[in-house]
Design a protein around this motif. Structure first.
Motif, PDB file in Angstrom:
ATOM      1  N   VAL A   1      92.302  59.009  54.109  1.00  0.00           N
ATOM      2  CA  VAL A   1      91.045  58.540  54.705  1.00  0.00           C
ATOM      3  C   VAL A   1      91.200  57.089  55.154  1.00  0.00           C
ATOM      4  CG1 VAL A   1      88.574  58.139  54.298  1.00  0.00           C
ATOM      5  CG2 VAL A   1      89.729  60.080  53.201  1.00  0.00           C
ATOM      6  N   ASP A   2      90.706  56.809  56.350  1.00  0.00           N
ATOM      7  CA  ASP A   2      90.758  55.434  56.849  1.00  0.00           C
ATOM      8  C   ASP A   2      89.898  54.518  55.983  1.00  0.00           C
ATOM      9  OD1 ASP A   2      92.436  56.181  58.925  1.00  0.00           O
ATOM     10  OD2 ASP A   2      90.768  56.584  60.303  1.00  0.00           O
ATOM     11  N   GLU A   3      90.288  53.275  55.974  1.00  0.00           N
ATOM     12  CA  GLU A   3      89.562  52.309  55.150  1.00  0.00           C
ATOM     13  C   GLU A   3      88.145  52.118  55.692  1.00  0.00           C
ATOM     14  OE1 GLU A   3      90.067  47.752  53.425  1.00  0.00           O
ATOM     15  OE2 GLU A   3      91.404  48.525  54.987  1.00  0.00           O
ATOM     16  N   PRO A   4      87.117  52.272  54.865  1.00  0.00           N
ATOM     17  CA  PRO A   4      85.734  52.101  55.335  1.00  0.00           C
ATOM     18  C   PRO A   4      85.359  50.607  55.387  1.00  0.00           C
ATOM     19  CG  PRO A   4      85.750  52.684  53.020  1.00  0.00           C
ATOM     20  CD  PRO A   4      87.190  52.700  53.462  1.00  0.00           C
ATOM     21  N   HIS A   5      84.237  50.363  55.974  1.00  0.00           N
ATOM     22  CA  HIS A   5      83.756  48.984  56.017  1.00  0.00           C
ATOM     23  C   HIS A   5      83.362  48.532  54.612  1.00  0.00           C
ATOM     24  CE1 HIS A   5      83.777  48.879  60.354  1.00  0.00           C
ATOM     25  NE2 HIS A   5      83.063  50.007  60.408  1.00  0.00           N
ATOM     26  N   ILE A   6      83.535  47.253  54.394  1.00  0.00           N
ATOM     27  CA  ILE A   6      83.146  46.702  53.094  1.00  0.00           C
ATOM     28  C   ILE A   6      81.627  46.825  52.944  1.00  0.00           C
ATOM     29  CG2 ILE A   6      83.113  44.646  51.648  1.00  0.00           C
ATOM     30  CD1 ILE A   6      85.604  43.698  53.109  1.00  0.00           C
ATOM     31  N   PRO A   7      81.202  47.441  51.857  1.00  0.00           N
ATOM     32  CA  PRO A   7      79.741  47.650  51.703  1.00  0.00           C
ATOM     33  C   PRO A   7      78.988  46.327  51.520  1.00  0.00           C
ATOM     34  CG  PRO A   7      80.912  48.248  49.706  1.00  0.00           C
ATOM     35  CD  PRO A   7      81.968  47.973  50.732  1.00  0.00           C
ATOM     36  N   THR A   8      77.789  46.328  51.962  1.00  0.00           N
ATOM     37  CA  THR A   8      76.901  45.165  51.820  1.00  0.00           C
ATOM     38  C   THR A   8      75.763  45.513  50.869  1.00  0.00           C
ATOM     39  OG1 THR A   8      75.561  45.862  53.719  1.00  0.00           O
ATOM     40  CG2 THR A   8      77.468  44.433  54.165  1.00  0.00           C
ATOM     41  N   GLU A   9      74.888  44.569  50.727  1.00  0.00           N
ATOM     42  CA  GLU A   9      73.754  44.807  49.822  1.00  0.00           C
ATOM     43  C   GLU A   9      72.849  45.923  50.338  1.00  0.00           C
ATOM     44  OE1 GLU A   9      71.681  41.201  49.230  1.00  0.00           O
ATOM     45  OE2 GLU A   9      73.315  40.212  48.136  1.00  0.00           O
ATOM     46  N   SER A  10      72.867  46.084  51.658  1.00  0.00           N
ATOM     47  CA  SER A  10      72.004  47.124  52.238  1.00  0.00           C
ATOM     48  C   SER A  10      72.675  48.495  52.284  1.00  0.00           C
ATOM     49  CB  SER A  10      71.593  46.715  53.664  1.00  0.00           C
ATOM     50  OG  SER A  10      72.736  46.549  54.482  1.00  0.00           O
TER      51      SER A  10
ATOM     52  N   ALA B   1      75.922  55.863  47.881  1.00  0.00           N
ATOM     53  CA  ALA B   1      77.016  56.779  48.194  1.00  0.00           C
ATOM     54  C   ALA B   1      78.141  56.048  48.917  1.00  0.00           C
ATOM     55  CB  ALA B   1      76.502  57.938  49.039  1.00  0.00           C
ATOM     56  N   ALA B   2      77.790  55.159  49.877  1.00  0.00           N
ATOM     57  CA  ALA B   2      78.792  54.400  50.614  1.00  0.00           C
ATOM     58  C   ALA B   2      79.549  53.459  49.686  1.00  0.00           C
ATOM     59  CB  ALA B   2      78.125  53.624  51.742  1.00  0.00           C
ATOM     60  N   LYS B   3      78.826  52.854  48.756  1.00  0.00           N
ATOM     61  CA  LYS B   3      79.486  51.954  47.808  1.00  0.00           C
ATOM     62  C   LYS B   3      80.436  52.731  46.884  1.00  0.00           C
ATOM     63  CE  LYS B   3      75.721  48.546  47.658  1.00  0.00           C
ATOM     64  NZ  LYS B   3      74.699  47.881  46.793  1.00  0.00           N
ATOM     65  N   ALA B   4      80.005  53.932  46.474  1.00  0.00           N
ATOM     66  CA  ALA B   4      80.845  54.757  45.591  1.00  0.00           C
ATOM     67  C   ALA B   4      82.105  55.213  46.309  1.00  0.00           C
ATOM     68  CB  ALA B   4      80.045  55.951  45.092  1.00  0.00           C
ATOM     69  N   ASN B   5      81.961  55.597  47.584  1.00  0.00           N
ATOM     70  CA  ASN B   5      83.121  56.018  48.376  1.00  0.00           C
ATOM     71  C   ASN B   5      84.112  54.871  48.545  1.00  0.00           C
ATOM     72  OD1 ASN B   5      82.172  58.610  48.719  1.00  0.00           O
ATOM     73  ND2 ASN B   5      81.108  58.139  50.645  1.00  0.00           N
ATOM     74  N   TYR B   6      83.599  53.677  48.792  1.00  0.00           N
ATOM     75  CA  TYR B   6      84.468  52.508  48.953  1.00  0.00           C
ATOM     76  C   TYR B   6      85.221  52.209  47.656  1.00  0.00           C
ATOM     77  CZ  TYR B   6      86.023  47.786  49.986  1.00  0.00           C
ATOM     78  OH  TYR B   6      86.796  46.648  50.179  1.00  0.00           O
ATOM     79  N   GLU B   7      84.505  52.275  46.531  1.00  0.00           N
ATOM     80  CA  GLU B   7      85.135  52.008  45.246  1.00  0.00           C
ATOM     81  C   GLU B   7      86.203  53.061  44.920  1.00  0.00           C
ATOM     82  OE1 GLU B   7      84.971  49.500  43.208  1.00  0.00           O
ATOM     83  OE2 GLU B   7      83.574  48.421  44.511  1.00  0.00           O
TER      84      GLU B   7
ATOM     85  N   ASN C   1      93.850  53.277  46.501  1.00  0.00           N
ATOM     86  CA  ASN C   1      94.799  52.365  47.129  1.00  0.00           C
ATOM     87  C   ASN C   1      95.571  51.560  46.074  1.00  0.00           C
ATOM     88  OD1 ASN C   1      95.676  50.797  49.703  1.00  0.00           O
ATOM     89  ND2 ASN C   1      94.984  49.202  48.305  1.00  0.00           N
ATOM     90  N   ARG C   2      94.836  51.059  45.090  1.00  0.00           N
ATOM     91  CA  ARG C   2      95.451  50.211  44.066  1.00  0.00           C
ATOM     92  C   ARG C   2      96.433  50.994  43.199  1.00  0.00           C
ATOM     93  NH1 ARG C   2      91.220  49.116  42.034  1.00  0.00           N
ATOM     94  NH2 ARG C   2      91.197  50.296  40.087  1.00  0.00           N
ATOM     95  N   LEU C   3      96.032  52.160  42.725  1.00  0.00           N
ATOM     96  CA  LEU C   3      96.890  52.950  41.844  1.00  0.00           C
ATOM     97  C   LEU C   3      98.078  53.552  42.601  1.00  0.00           C
ATOM     98  CD1 LEU C   3      94.235  54.774  39.626  1.00  0.00           C
ATOM     99  CD2 LEU C   3      95.605  52.755  39.079  1.00  0.00           C
ATOM    100  N   SER C   4      97.882  53.918  43.875  1.00  0.00           N
ATOM    101  CA  SER C   4      98.980  54.446  44.689  1.00  0.00           C
ATOM    102  C   SER C   4     100.065  53.399  44.880  1.00  0.00           C
ATOM    103  CB  SER C   4      98.459  54.918  46.046  1.00  0.00           C
ATOM    104  OG  SER C   4      97.575  55.992  45.910  1.00  0.00           O
ATOM    105  N   LEU C   5      99.648  52.170  45.160  1.00  0.00           N
ATOM    106  CA  LEU C   5     100.622  51.084  45.314  1.00  0.00           C
ATOM    107  C   LEU C   5     101.395  50.851  44.018  1.00  0.00           C
ATOM    108  CD1 LEU C   5      98.760  48.371  47.441  1.00  0.00           C
ATOM    109  CD2 LEU C   5     100.936  49.478  47.998  1.00  0.00           C
ATOM    110  N   MET C   6     100.708  50.907  42.899  1.00  0.00           N
ATOM    111  CA  MET C   6     101.370  50.701  41.617  1.00  0.00           C
ATOM    112  C   MET C   6     102.410  51.790  41.350  1.00  0.00           C
ATOM    113  SD  MET C   6      98.046  49.561  39.331  1.00  0.00           S
ATOM    114  CE  MET C   6      98.961  49.658  37.796  1.00  0.00           C
ATOM    115  N   LEU C   7     102.042  53.027  41.619  1.00  0.00           N
ATOM    116  CA  LEU C   7     102.962  54.130  41.373  1.00  0.00           C
ATOM    117  C   LEU C   7     104.174  54.057  42.296  1.00  0.00           C
ATOM    118  CD1 LEU C   7     102.110  57.734  40.496  1.00  0.00           C
ATOM    119  CD2 LEU C   7     103.698  57.357  42.378  1.00  0.00           C
ATOM    120  N   ILE C   8     103.930  53.780  43.580  1.00  0.00           N
ATOM    121  CA  ILE C   8     105.024  53.729  44.551  1.00  0.00           C
ATOM    122  C   ILE C   8     106.001  52.606  44.218  1.00  0.00           C
ATOM    123  CG2 ILE C   8     105.577  53.218  46.968  1.00  0.00           C
ATOM    124  CD1 ILE C   8     102.995  54.702  47.714  1.00  0.00           C
ATOM    125  N   LYS C   9     105.487  51.443  43.934  1.00  0.00           N
ATOM    126  CA  LYS C   9     106.366  50.303  43.625  1.00  0.00           C
ATOM    127  C   LYS C   9     107.134  50.517  42.325  1.00  0.00           C
ATOM    128  CE  LYS C   9     103.675  46.788  46.106  1.00  0.00           C
ATOM    129  NZ  LYS C   9     102.905  45.526  46.002  1.00  0.00           N
TER     130      LYS C   9
END
Length: 239
Positions: A29-38, A42-48, A54-62
């Motif tokens: 999935v493409d990176e979504p826009h950084i969520p704002t207060e508005s 659901a958008a905030k949960a998807n971003y998180e 992204n973070r765990l994939s990088l850790m595993l690959i490296k």
């Protein structure tokens, strides 16, 4: 571990591990826009969720790249970009690998140290690796490669294929080769027994003839000597 010459296999296993662990969201999935207060919950949960992927994939690959290689790959905090950097790093090695696999495929021969099914499956696997390196290999081309790798015992089988207009798929070729292997197995013991018994019979017959000849010569010479024949008349018996 990525060591340099196992990149294709390494990448397949890494992606499989990420997929089975449900950590490949950042790759799919493409990176979504950084969520704002508005932004909606659901958008905030998807971003998180994507950031975690992204973070765990990088850790595993490296963690699965040897230290000698990791330093030559440009660092990046986005897993997609990091994967692309690894791909770029091994473009030249992919070309060398494709050349090596082609040489290996063209030099393979069936030596009966294993079954013909295993032989064909290995050639099929090598062809799949070559295709994954963006080197096109049509199926009829691979069929001819496999037929040329078979020994002389499969000569009539190859002639039969070449004289028919129908083109076989790899699956049909595999089935036909297994049947031909079974047919040859049933014929080979009989031929071996005929050759073995023939050699034994010839050796035994030769031994009997030599024994008879030796006995005849010996007796004839004694008879000749006893009768007082001239020596020159006895030479033929002695010979």
């Amino acid at each position: 571990m990525l060591s340099g010459d196992n990149y294709i296999e390494w990448k397949e296993k890494v992606l499989l591990t990420l997929g089975c662990s449900d950590l490949d969201l950042a790759l799919r999935v493409d990176e979504p826009h950084i969520p704002t207060e508005s932004s909606t919950p659901a958008a905030k949960a998807n971003y998180e969720r994507r950031e975690r992927s992204n973070r765990l994939s990088l850790m595993l690959i490296k963690a699965h790249i040897s230290q000698s290689i990791r330093g030559s790959i440009p660092n990046n905090d986005k897993v997609k970009a990091y994967i692309k950097a690894i791909d770029d790093q091994f473009v030249s090695s992919d070309k060398a690998l494709a050349s090596t696999l082609m040489k290996r495929l063209s030099s393979m021969t069936f030596d009966r140290s294993r079954t013909v099914r295993e032989h064909i499956m290995e050639m099929r696997d090598i062809a799949a690796k070559i295709k994954s390196l963006e080197v096109d290999m049509p199926e009829p081309f691979l069929v001819h490669f496999i037929l040329n790798s078979l020994p002389a015992e499969y000569g009539p089988f190859k002639i039969s294929y070449n004289t028919h207009n129908d083109k076989w798929s790899i699956n049909k070729l595999l089935t036909m080769c297994v049947q031909e292997e079974e047919r040859l197995k049933h014929e080979t013991p009989e031929s071996v027994n005929m050759v073995t018994h023939g050699k034994r019979y010839a050796k035994k017959r030769k031994s009997v003839l030599m024994k008879k000849k030796s006995t005849f010569d010996k007796d004839a010479y004694r008879f000749c000597k006893k009768k007082g024949h001239w020596k020159k008349d006895c030479l033929k018996y002695k010979k």
